[in-house]
Motif scaffolding. Structure first.
Motif, short mmCIF file in Angstrom:
data_model
loop_
_atom_site.label_atom_id
_atom_site.label_comp_id
_atom_site.label_asym_id
_atom_site.label_seq_id
_atom_site.Cartn_x
_atom_site.Cartn_y
_atom_site.Cartn_z
N ARG A 36 4.08 5.78 -5.49
CA ARG A 36 4.11 5.89 -6.95
C ARG A 36 3.14 6.96 -7.44
N LYS A 37 1.93 7.02 -6.83
CA LYS A 37 0.97 8.04 -7.22
C LYS A 37 1.50 9.44 -6.95
N ALA A 41 0.83 -1.21 0.00
CA ALA A 41 0.00 0.00 0.00
C ALA A 41 0.86 1.25 0.00
N GLY A 42 1.92 1.21 0.77
CA GLY A 42 2.82 2.37 0.79
C GLY A 42 3.49 2.62 -0.53
N GLU A 69 3.73 14.46 -8.97
CA GLU A 69 4.81 15.43 -8.90
C GLU A 69 5.48 15.61 -10.26
N THR A 70 5.66 14.48 -10.97
CA THR A 70 6.27 14.55 -12.30
C THR A 70 5.41 15.35 -13.26
N GLU A 71 4.10 15.09 -13.25
CA GLU A 71 3.20 15.82 -14.13
C GLU A 71 3.17 17.31 -13.79
#
Length: 352
Positions: A73-74, A67-68, A79-81
């Motif tokens: 990853r989300k 879950a972590g 952040e990348t977008e």
């Protein structure tokens, strides 16, 4: 604070001393419970929360780890977008890139509202036009049936019995150039339609509405109906009757038979009906002996005999007929040039 700590310590020591067989102690400290049962018993005896919590098993650890990882990853993706696009948004309706909070974003929203309003108006207009078209079609069909109610079916015998010409000739004795000339200028889609040319009717209707001049959309069958079966009255009812008769002719007569009847009853002025009478009147010869230049000139006279029975006017009309024949590929460029250069004289000119 210290008194509460000492009280808890004393309670733990009592518990540990009462159960020395199960939970031996060392150095006066409470041993960490080894299983859930010991933890449960410890809670019941002490009525306080123990200092140690049971360690999560391997399954719980893996679930929390997975879950972590998903959450991480989300966050990384978001952040990348954010870094990639910054604070810029895509205006889908207009296709422009708009900065967040800029003045142009307000204009883009207004443009989208304008486009939305225009779309709604366009849909209403199309719907109204569609409704009017359907209603007009139903009314027109009903009125057509009303006008043609009780009219007899057209037959070949009916057409022949109403001939005006006193000197009809077979279509075999009519030059091909004469037939092509009349088709070119009067009904260029003669061999394609079924008695009525819808395209020509719509085109003439639009022309008559949008301009001051008048343009006819009648086919040769409709003109033959006017000449032999109905009248020259200018009315919608007469036009509808001609349409009815034109469809009837197409069912019982071939194109050559329609063309023969039309050319044998066309008016050339000075009480001359039919191409044989016209050829004798203007050229002093039989129709079968006419050349291309004479055929074009004779056909040109039918448009308005009162005007084109004059030689100079007929010469100008002849050029129009020949140009139309060239456009429709009934003649080639050499034939066109040769016909224009050919000297054609009216019989009235020769007799002077």
């Amino acid at each position: 604070m210290s008194s509460r700590y000492n009280l808890n310590k004393i309670r733990r020591r009592k518990v540990s001393s009462s159960e020395t067989e199960k939970t031996p102690v060392s150095s006066g400290r409470v041993r960490r419970p080894s299983n859930a049962l010991e933890e449960k018993n410890l809670r019941k005896k002490t009525s306080v929360r123990p200092l140690y919590e049971p360690e999560p098993d391997s399954i719980i650890k893996r679930m929390k780890s997975v879950a972590g990882d998903k959450v991480s990853r989300k966050k990384e993706k978001a952040e990348t977008e954010r870094k990639s696009f910054g604070e810029r948004k895509k205006d889908v309706s207009s296709g422009y890139s708009i900065k967040k909070g800029s003045k142009s974003s307000g204009k883009a929203r207004k443009r989208r509202r304008d486009y939305s309003s225009a779309g709604v108006i366009a849909k209403w207009i199309v719907s109204i036009i569609l409704i009017i078209s359907i209603a007009g079609g139903v009314f027109s069909f009903g009125y057509y049936k009303y006008v043609t109610w009780g009219m007899p079916e057209v037959t070949k015998k009916m057409v022949q019995e109403n001939y005006i010409s006193t000197s009809p000739v077979s279509i075999k004795d009519m030059p091909k150039d004469l037939r092509n000339a009349i088709v070119s200028i009067e009904d260029e889609r003669f061999y394609k339609h079924s008695g009525v040319d819808i395209q020509a009717l719509v085109r003439s209707l639009i022309h008559n509405i949008t301009t001051d001049s008048r343009q006819g959309g009648s086919t040769l069958e409709m003109q033959l109906s006017k000449n032999l079966l109905t009248s020259s009255e200018v009315s919608i009812n007469r036009k509808i009757k001609d349409i009815y008769n034109a469809y009837g002719m197409d069912k019982v007569m071939s194109k050559d038979e329609v063309l023969e009847a039309y050319l044998n009853n066309i008016y050339f002025g000075k009480n001359a009906y039919g191409v044989e009478a016209g050829a004798q009147l203007y050229f002093g010869k039989h129709v079968k002996d006419l050349n291309l230049a004479e055929c074009a000139m004779l056909v040109g006279i039918t448009n308005n005999p009162g005007i084109y029975s004059n030689y100079s006017a007929a010469k100008g009309r002849q050029k129009v007929i020949l140009r139309k024949m060239l456009e429709l590929k009934y003649i080639n460029q050499n034939q066109y040039n040769e016909a224009l250069a050919t000297e054609v004289y009216f019989k009235s000119e020769i007799d002077k």
